[in-house]
Design an enzyme around this catalytic site. Structure first.
Site, mmCIF file in Angstrom:
data_model
loop_
_atom_site.group_PDB
_atom_site.id
_atom_site.type_symbol
_atom_site.label_atom_id
_atom_site.label_comp_id
_atom_site.label_asym_id
_atom_site.label_seq_id
_atom_site.Cartn_x
_atom_site.Cartn_y
_atom_site.Cartn_z
ATOM 1 N N SER A 7 0.815 -1.214 0.000
ATOM 2 C CA SER A 7 0.000 0.000 0.000
ATOM 3 C C SER A 7 0.853 1.269 0.000
ATOM 4 O O SER A 7 1.810 1.403 0.767
ATOM 5 C CB SER A 7 -0.925 0.010 1.225
ATOM 6 O OG SER A 7 -1.651 1.228 1.281
ATOM 7 N N LEU A 8 0.463 2.214 -0.841
ATOM 8 C CA LEU A 8 1.115 3.528 -0.880
ATOM 9 C C LEU A 8 0.457 4.523 0.078
ATOM 10 O O LEU A 8 0.947 5.645 0.225
ATOM 11 C CB LEU A 8 1.065 4.104 -2.296
ATOM 12 C CG LEU A 8 1.804 3.349 -3.403
ATOM 13 C CD1 LEU A 8 1.715 4.121 -4.709
ATOM 14 C CD2 LEU A 8 3.244 3.095 -3.028
ATOM 15 N N SER A 9 -0.626 4.127 0.711
ATOM 16 C CA SER A 9 -1.374 5.067 1.548
ATOM 17 C C SER A 9 -0.536 5.714 2.640
ATOM 18 O O SER A 9 -0.673 6.920 2.892
ATOM 19 C CB SER A 9 -2.591 4.372 2.160
ATOM 20 O OG SER A 9 -3.538 4.069 1.160
ATOM 21 N N LYS A 16 -13.839 -3.781 2.443
ATOM 22 C CA LYS A 16 -14.734 -2.681 2.093
ATOM 23 C C LYS A 16 -16.201 -3.001 2.347
ATOM 24 O O LYS A 16 -16.991 -2.082 2.597
ATOM 25 C CB LYS A 16 -14.521 -2.266 0.634
ATOM 26 C CG LYS A 16 -13.156 -1.644 0.384
ATOM 27 C CD LYS A 16 -13.024 -1.150 -1.047
ATOM 28 C CE LYS A 16 -11.663 -0.513 -1.276
ATOM 29 N NZ LYS A 16 -11.525 0.038 -2.647
ATOM 30 N N ASP A 42 -13.684 6.544 -3.185
ATOM 31 C CA ASP A 42 -13.315 6.078 -4.519
ATOM 32 C C ASP A 42 -14.213 6.705 -5.582
ATOM 33 O O ASP A 42 -13.734 7.092 -6.656
ATOM 34 C CB ASP A 42 -13.433 4.552 -4.605
ATOM 35 C CG ASP A 42 -12.320 3.830 -3.868
ATOM 36 O OD1 ASP A 42 -11.215 4.394 -3.759
ATOM 37 O OD2 ASP A 42 -12.557 2.691 -3.406
ATOM 38 N N GLY A 71 -14.681 -5.428 -16.218
ATOM 39 C CA GLY A 71 -14.683 -6.029 -14.898
ATOM 40 C C GLY A 71 -15.969 -5.750 -14.150
ATOM 41 O O GLY A 71 -16.772 -4.900 -14.565
ATOM 42 N N ALA A 72 -16.156 -6.464 -13.031
ATOM 43 C CA ALA A 72 -17.423 -6.327 -12.302
ATOM 44 C C ALA A 72 -17.250 -6.500 -10.799
ATOM 45 O O ALA A 72 -18.179 -6.924 -10.116
ATOM 46 C CB ALA A 72 -18.436 -7.345 -12.830
ATOM 47 N N GLY A 73 -16.084 -6.147 -10.273
ATOM 48 C CA GLY A 73 -15.858 -6.247 -8.840
ATOM 49 C C GLY A 73 -16.215 -4.972 -8.108
ATOM 50 O O GLY A 73 -16.975 -4.129 -8.605
ATOM 51 N N PRO A 104 -22.469 -14.868 -15.939
ATOM 52 C CA PRO A 104 -23.842 -14.351 -15.872
ATOM 53 C C PRO A 104 -24.169 -13.745 -14.509
ATOM 54 O O PRO A 104 -24.925 -12.777 -14.424
ATOM 55 C CB PRO A 104 -24.701 -15.591 -16.156
ATOM 56 C CG PRO A 104 -23.805 -16.519 -16.912
ATOM 57 C CD PRO A 104 -22.434 -16.283 -16.350
ATOM 58 N N TYR A 119 -1.800 0.816 -10.791
ATOM 59 C CA TYR A 119 -0.638 1.709 -10.777
ATOM 60 C C TYR A 119 0.675 0.948 -10.785
ATOM 61 O O TYR A 119 1.743 1.551 -10.924
ATOM 62 C CB TYR A 119 -0.688 2.691 -9.595
ATOM 63 C CG TYR A 119 -0.727 2.083 -8.219
ATOM 64 C CD1 TYR A 119 0.432 1.623 -7.604
ATOM 65 C CD2 TYR A 119 -1.918 2.011 -7.512
ATOM 66 C CE1 TYR A 119 0.396 1.078 -6.330
ATOM 67 C CE2 TYR A 119 -1.966 1.470 -6.230
ATOM 68 C CZ TYR A 119 -0.798 1.011 -5.645
ATOM 69 O OH TYR A 119 -0.832 0.469 -4.385
#
Length: 276
Positions: free
Chosen positions: A17-19, A69, A106, A129-131, A156, A218
């Site tokens: 993580s860059l946070s 999350k 986000d 994508g679908a996450g 589906p 990134y």
């Protein structure tokens, strides 16, 4: 004066993580010398105990990454409308009156990053994508006026989930097979939300003039798809753009200081990536 002076990013895995670099730079830019920002390896099973063990008199809040999350939502006293709409909280704030408040930076981070590059209105777009990040992308596109979004998915079940999200957001969702993902770039804007390498196969099959691409990775950067789009003159945004803009909004929530120090956060992110 508040006694709160601690924050951290939680997730698993978390060492990449860059946070910490971003938020420490922000605290320094704001002159908040006594503030700390750390990282902790925390999975879904360990999250309730970790949060319960924090001294909320000291802690301003936490940044949350995968897989936390959604797992954090049952632990909260209140959840912002944006976070609720995508069922994802990436920012936990301990309020002055002792409540646990959940937010999603986000979604507005995506919007602000696009606006910074002159993309202020998007009538139609595509999502690869679908996450969880795809859900945030859908909400951001709705804020930018998208009336129709084509989502390229592998199953589906994912297609149904994205269609249901579109209904909640007031966006017409079309789903297409993942194998046709190169066609996404014919849209005015495509948001790629998949792991490293997933879109590499599309790079050689682009239209002559692809639309703008926001690839949320990134590292490694540029991705093959981002590089191919840039070579064709397209506007390309990367994961650092999202990371920086969502961190600015997180920092505002933690510190109460606005506007957040965008330039300092961006410089810290660029330096951290350059250092490997």
């Amino acid at each position: 004066m508040t006694s709160k002076h601690r924050a951290a990013v939680l997730g698993s895995p978390i060492t990449h993580s860059l946070s910490p670099a971003l938020h420490r730079a922000a605290f320094a830019a704001l002159g908040l010398d006594g503030w700390r920002y750390d990282r902790f390896e925390v999975d879904e099973a360990g999250l309730p105990g970790f949060v319960a063990g924090l001294d909320e008199a000291e802690w301003a809040g936490c940044s949350l990454t995968m897989p936390l999350k959604r797992a954090v939502i049952p632990l909260l006293d209140e959840v912002s409308a944006t976070a609720r709409s995508v069922e994802a909280v990436n920012t936990l704030v301990f309020t002055a009156d002792g409540r646990r408040s959940g937010h999603n930076t986000d979604v507005p981070g995506l919007v602000n990053a696009l606006r910074e590059r002159g993309i202020t209105e998007v009538p139609a777009a595509a999502v690869l994508g679908a996450g969880a990040t795809a859900s945030s992308a859908m909400a951001a596109l709705a804020r930018l006026g998208a009336r129709e979004v084509t989502v390229y998915v592998r199953s589906p079940e994912r297609a149904r989930e994205m269609a249901e999200l579109g209904e909640r957001l007031g966006v017409a969702v079309r789903t297409a097979d993942w194998a046709r993902g190169a066609e996404a770039l014919a849209h005015p804007l495509t948001v790629a939300t998949t792991p490293a390498g997933a879109t590499d196969g599309f790079a050689g099959d682009l239209t002559a003039e692809p639309g703008a691409l926001f690839d949320v990775l990134y590292h490694p950067w540029p991705t093959k798809l981002a590089g191919a789009c840039a070579e064709r003159g397209a506007t390309v945004l990367g994961g650092l753009d999202l990371l920086v803009h969502q961190a600015v909004l997180q920092n505002e929530l933690f510190t109460g200081r606005t506007p957040g120090p965008l330039a300092a956060i961006r410089a810290a992110g660029e330096a951290a990536l350059a250092a490997g």
